[in-house]
Design a protein around this motif. Sequence first.
Motif, mmCIF file in Angstrom:
data_model
loop_
_atom_site.group_PDB
_atom_site.id
_atom_site.type_symbol
_atom_site.label_atom_id
_atom_site.label_comp_id
_atom_site.label_asym_id
_atom_site.label_seq_id
_atom_site.Cartn_x
_atom_site.Cartn_y
_atom_site.Cartn_z
ATOM 1 N N PRO A 46 29.121 39.533 47.257
ATOM 2 C CA PRO A 46 28.333 40.405 48.139
ATOM 3 C C PRO A 46 27.228 41.147 47.380
ATOM 4 C CG PRO A 46 30.691 40.688 48.515
ATOM 5 C CD PRO A 46 30.559 39.835 47.295
ATOM 6 N N GLY A 47 26.110 41.362 48.041
ATOM 7 C CA GLY A 47 24.952 41.985 47.406
ATOM 8 C C GLY A 47 25.238 43.341 46.799
ATOM 9 N N GLU A 48 26.094 44.119 47.462
ATOM 10 C CA GLU A 48 26.376 45.467 46.952
ATOM 11 C C GLU A 48 27.205 45.448 45.673
ATOM 12 O OE1 GLU A 48 29.564 44.519 50.069
ATOM 13 O OE2 GLU A 48 27.408 44.235 49.798
ATOM 14 N N GLU A 49 27.787 44.283 45.324
ATOM 15 C CA GLU A 49 28.599 44.183 44.116
ATOM 16 C C GLU A 49 27.886 43.421 42.993
ATOM 17 O OE1 GLU A 49 31.216 45.743 43.468
ATOM 18 O OE2 GLU A 49 32.890 45.414 44.832
ATOM 19 N N ILE A 50 26.694 42.896 43.250
ATOM 20 C CA ILE A 50 26.000 42.052 42.278
ATOM 21 C C ILE A 50 25.769 42.768 40.956
ATOM 22 C CG2 ILE A 50 23.784 40.948 41.741
ATOM 23 C CD1 ILE A 50 25.400 39.196 43.492
ATOM 24 N N THR A 73 27.326 41.687 37.464
ATOM 25 C CA THR A 73 26.356 41.257 36.447
ATOM 26 C C THR A 73 26.594 41.984 35.133
ATOM 27 O OG1 THR A 73 24.647 40.737 38.086
ATOM 28 C CG2 THR A 73 23.908 41.162 35.840
ATOM 29 N N ILE A 74 26.728 43.296 35.201
ATOM 30 C CA ILE A 74 26.941 44.094 33.995
ATOM 31 C C ILE A 74 28.261 43.706 33.329
ATOM 32 C CG2 ILE A 74 27.419 46.428 33.142
ATOM 33 C CD1 ILE A 74 25.387 47.480 35.140
ATOM 34 N N ALA A 75 29.321 43.558 34.117
ATOM 35 C CA ALA A 75 30.638 43.270 33.556
ATOM 36 C C ALA A 75 30.660 41.938 32.813
ATOM 37 C CB ALA A 75 31.692 43.273 34.668
ATOM 38 N N ASN A 76 30.113 40.901 33.420
ATOM 39 C CA ASN A 76 30.165 39.579 32.799
ATOM 40 C C ASN A 76 29.148 39.420 31.684
ATOM 41 O OD1 ASN A 76 32.174 37.725 34.465
ATOM 42 N ND2 ASN A 76 31.171 39.111 35.895
ATOM 43 N N THR A 77 28.032 40.153 31.784
ATOM 44 C CA THR A 77 27.073 40.204 30.672
ATOM 45 C C THR A 77 27.720 40.841 29.452
ATOM 46 O OG1 THR A 77 25.140 40.327 32.114
ATOM 47 C CG2 THR A 77 24.884 41.188 29.896
ATOM 48 N N VAL A 78 28.416 41.941 29.671
ATOM 49 C CA VAL A 78 29.079 42.648 28.580
ATOM 50 C C VAL A 78 30.156 41.775 27.944
ATOM 51 C CG1 VAL A 78 30.656 44.561 28.090
ATOM 52 C CG2 VAL A 78 28.569 44.975 29.394
ATOM 53 N N PHE A 79 30.890 41.015 28.756
ATOM 54 C CA PHE A 79 31.935 40.152 28.216
ATOM 55 C C PHE A 79 31.342 39.077 27.296
ATOM 56 C CE2 PHE A 79 34.690 36.420 28.305
ATOM 57 C CZ PHE A 79 35.913 36.977 27.971
ATOM 58 N N ASN A 130 36.261 47.232 32.730
ATOM 59 C CA ASN A 130 35.937 46.308 33.828
ATOM 60 C C ASN A 130 37.151 45.489 34.255
ATOM 61 O OD1 ASN A 130 33.129 46.814 34.360
ATOM 62 N ND2 ASN A 130 32.659 45.877 32.395
ATOM 63 N N LEU A 131 38.020 45.167 33.324
ATOM 64 C CA LEU A 131 39.234 44.428 33.659
ATOM 65 C C LEU A 131 40.206 45.275 34.480
ATOM 66 C CD1 LEU A 131 39.932 42.604 30.261
ATOM 67 C CD2 LEU A 131 39.449 41.485 32.450
ATOM 68 N N LEU A 132 40.195 46.565 34.218
ATOM 69 C CA LEU A 132 41.153 47.461 34.868
ATOM 70 C C LEU A 132 40.682 47.973 36.227
ATOM 71 C CD1 LEU A 132 42.307 49.571 31.776
ATOM 72 C CD2 LEU A 132 43.504 47.663 32.882
ATOM 73 N N ASN A 133 39.388 47.767 36.554
ATOM 74 C CA ASN A 133 38.855 48.218 37.836
ATOM 75 C C ASN A 133 38.865 47.081 38.853
ATOM 76 O OD1 ASN A 133 37.460 51.121 38.020
ATOM 77 N ND2 ASN A 133 37.385 50.406 35.897
ATOM 78 N N THR A 134 39.128 47.432 40.101
ATOM 79 C CA THR A 134 39.179 46.447 41.186
ATOM 80 C C THR A 134 37.887 46.497 41.986
ATOM 81 O OG1 THR A 134 41.566 46.745 41.363
ATOM 82 C CG2 THR A 134 40.449 45.690 43.223
ATOM 83 N N PRO A 135 37.253 45.342 42.223
ATOM 84 C CA PRO A 135 36.021 45.317 43.031
ATOM 85 C C PRO A 135 36.242 45.910 44.417
ATOM 86 C CG PRO A 135 36.352 43.220 41.919
ATOM 87 C CD PRO A 135 37.599 44.009 41.708
ATOM 88 N N TRP A 172 40.592 39.219 37.606
ATOM 89 C CA TRP A 172 40.512 39.970 36.355
ATOM 90 C C TRP A 172 39.492 41.102 36.487
ATOM 91 C CZ3 TRP A 172 43.955 38.639 32.574
ATOM 92 C CH2 TRP A 172 44.588 37.394 32.710
ATOM 93 N N GLY A 173 39.666 41.913 37.518
ATOM 94 C CA GLY A 173 38.724 42.996 37.737
ATOM 95 C C GLY A 173 37.340 42.442 38.029
ATOM 96 N N TYR A 174 36.352 42.929 37.272
ATOM 97 C CA TYR A 174 34.970 42.477 37.465
ATOM 98 C C TYR A 174 34.613 41.289 36.567
ATOM 99 C CZ TYR A 174 33.711 46.298 40.569
ATOM 100 O OH TYR A 174 33.625 47.131 41.646
ATOM 101 N N ILE A 175 35.562 40.790 35.796
ATOM 102 C CA ILE A 175 35.318 39.612 34.956
ATOM 103 C C ILE A 175 35.667 38.368 35.754
ATOM 104 C CG2 ILE A 175 35.796 38.478 32.768
ATOM 105 C CD1 ILE A 175 34.521 41.251 32.497
ATOM 106 N N LEU A 176 34.679 37.525 36.023
ATOM 107 C CA LEU A 176 34.882 36.299 36.780
ATOM 108 C C LEU A 176 34.994 35.120 35.814
ATOM 109 C CD1 LEU A 176 32.345 36.724 39.731
ATOM 110 C CD2 LEU A 176 34.826 37.021 39.797
ATOM 111 N N ILE A 177 36.129 34.464 35.798
ATOM 112 C CA ILE A 177 36.349 33.341 34.882
ATOM 113 C C ILE A 177 35.323 32.224 35.060
ATOM 114 C CG2 ILE A 177 37.974 31.565 34.146
ATOM 115 C CD1 ILE A 177 38.657 34.415 33.262
ATOM 116 N N PRO A 178 34.936 31.842 36.287
ATOM 117 C CA PRO A 178 33.930 30.780 36.435
ATOM 118 C C PRO A 178 32.582 31.128 35.819
ATOM 119 C CG PRO A 178 35.084 31.152 38.510
ATOM 120 C CD PRO A 178 35.470 32.272 37.590
ATOM 121 N N VAL A 179 32.313 32.413 35.671
ATOM 122 C CA VAL A 179 31.059 32.859 35.053
ATOM 123 C C VAL A 179 31.250 33.126 33.569
ATOM 124 C CG1 VAL A 179 29.292 34.674 35.033
ATOM 125 C CG2 VAL A 179 30.218 33.846 37.214
#
Length: 269
Positions: free
Chosen positions: A43-47, A51-57, A200-205, A214-221
């Motif tokens: 969803p747009g409101e979560e982009i 983005t920040i979470a997976n960039t940081v990972f 980011n792992l401990l927070n729920t979208p 895994w919280g805001y960490i998306l494995i496919p990304v």
Amino acid sequence: MTTYLLLSLAGLVGGFIAGLTGIGTGFLMVVVIPIALNYLGIPGEEIVRFTIANTVFATMCSAFVNNISMWRTRQLHIKETALVSLVAVIFAGVILQFFVLKESYPTNIYNTVLIIFLSYIIYRTINKLRHAIHYEEDRSRIKLTLTGMSAGMVSALTGLGGGSIIIPMLNLWLKMDIKKAKSISFGAIFSISLMLTIINLLNTPVANIHYAHWGYILIPVALPLSIGVIIASPLGTGLSDKLSSKTITIIFLIVISAVLLRKIFELWG
């Protein structure tokens, strides 16, 4: 399949340039990851938060292998790195938890922060290249502390990892050689991104996303990005050792300028 290939390629390119310049992989990830997130139906409101979470990972993975390279070549600067990292971790954690992960952090604010910040860095770097004067290093605990504070805030607000502020501050303000600044940047980037990844792992979208386990960490990304940066980061670090400080500065400037143009397009395009 095309999206995953794009992510893998971004990881390779981002990891290589991160190893070369020390600014982390975020400069490219903040462009590529939103494309993948749209494809996955986030969803747009979560982009922005995803983005920040997976960039940081991805940045954490790159910084880890880059620090190993610095250790092997005995280019670590333990005291300076420890101080900058400690302060940066504290500030990044507070800002991420109490501001970025709240619903009041929309995309336009995110892009505006990036544009203002990157514009200033480009201006200062160009000015230094035009007036190439040698200065004695002007290092102090206060300046290192302020550098850590700035890096932590930028990392949490933009996902760029902190290197894009650490290197200019150490190089332009503390008069450090860019190669030494790059080494300190790697250490701080890993510390910041590790702590932010844990949060980011401990927070729920907010949105219910069935594959967000895994919280805001998306494995496919995160997975294709991480594989790319782990492979390419040591190659960039190895090449960096063979280049002059001026050449690395110019490459740094080109990369930052490309990100700035992309974010301007996103904001007003």
